[in-house]
Design an enzyme around this catalytic site. Structure first.
Site, PDB file in Angstrom:
ATOM      1  N   ASP A   5       7.421   0.412   7.420  1.00  0.00           N
ATOM      2  CA  ASP A   5       6.187   0.274   8.175  1.00  0.00           C
ATOM      3  C   ASP A   5       5.148   1.230   7.619  1.00  0.00           C
ATOM      4  O   ASP A   5       5.480   2.219   6.956  1.00  0.00           O
ATOM      5  CB  ASP A   5       6.395   0.556   9.667  1.00  0.00           C
ATOM      6  CG  ASP A   5       5.214   0.062  10.499  1.00  0.00           C
ATOM      7  OD1 ASP A   5       5.152  -1.156  10.744  1.00  0.00           O
ATOM      8  OD2 ASP A   5       4.357   0.873  10.864  1.00  0.00           O
ATOM      9  N   GLN A   6       3.889   0.905   7.894  1.00  0.00           N
ATOM     10  CA  GLN A   6       2.788   1.719   7.405  1.00  0.00           C
ATOM     11  C   GLN A   6       1.740   1.889   8.495  1.00  0.00           C
ATOM     12  O   GLN A   6       1.356   0.922   9.156  1.00  0.00           O
ATOM     13  CB  GLN A   6       2.160   1.064   6.177  1.00  0.00           C
ATOM     14  CG  GLN A   6       1.133   1.920   5.456  1.00  0.00           C
ATOM     15  CD  GLN A   6       0.619   1.210   4.223  1.00  0.00           C
ATOM     16  OE1 GLN A   6      -0.097   0.230   4.327  1.00  0.00           O
ATOM     17  NE2 GLN A   6       0.998   1.688   3.046  1.00  0.00           N
TER      18      GLN A   6
END
Length: 200
Positions: free
Chosen positions: A77-78
């Protein structure tokens, strides 16, 4: 590929898949069923910082697939952080323009988290924080960029795709280029070698 050497990317992201494909890592794709908004909301309510929130999201994606999938499962995830605030992907081109007007001429960070499970148990985590330095941009330049780049940039949390036309918006990047794209490749490759998935 036997179940022990199987690699699954728990993501619907085409760029993460392209990163692994470019390194010629053999893998399958399974899109995880995760309520990201609920995880973010709960983390914010609990006072959890953005790095830990990004890792919680990566772990949730990983485990949503790993519980029913043998072998290695990769979740990532970012989160974009600018002046201490987290940003989600813009929903409209107008919101994308506002994002670029806000961040132009300044630096922001992309927090990239990866969680990897083997046979249903997380065995490895990695966190990267590349910093992107955006050029000073006029409103006219931003309008021209948005017109040329099109709505595809709505898939990017920063309203740009650094691997495409969005590269013109920046002076420099400090940190891992692959982490900017959404998947820190080099530490992940090192793990896959240790797990005897890759020969070199």
């Amino acid at each position: 590929m036997n179940s022990k050497s199987r690699v699954t990317l728990a993501s619907g992201s085409s760029i993460r898949a392209a990163i692994l494909s470019g390194a010629e890592v053999p893998f399958d794709v399974v899109k995880p069923d995760v309520d990201e908004d609920e995880i973010k909301h709960q983390a914010k309510s609990d006072g959890i910082d953005l790095e830990k929130t990004a890792m919680l999201l990566a772990e949730a994606k990983c485990m949503a697939v790993a519980t029913t999938t043998p072998g290695i499962v990769i979740g990532s995830d970012q989160i974009m952080e600018f002046e201490g605030r987290a940003y989600d992907k813009p929903k409209t081109m107008a919101e994308a323009k506002d994002r670029l007007l806000e961040t132009q001429g300044a630096a922001h960070t992309l927090i990239n988290a990866i969680a990897v499970a083997r046979d249903g148990e997380i065995i490895w985590r990695n966190l990267d924080r590349p910093t992107l330095h955006m050029r000073s941009l006029s409103e006219e330049e931003i309008d021209q960029y948005l017109e040329e780049a099109g709505p595809e940039i709505l898939y990017s949390v920063g309203a740009y795709q650094i691997e495409k036309l969005g590269s013109r918006l920046f002076d420099r990047i400090d940190g891992d280029h692959y982490a900017v794209l959404g998947l820190s490749l080099f530490p992940l490759l090192a793990l896959l070698r240790r797990e005897n998935i890759l020969a070199y």
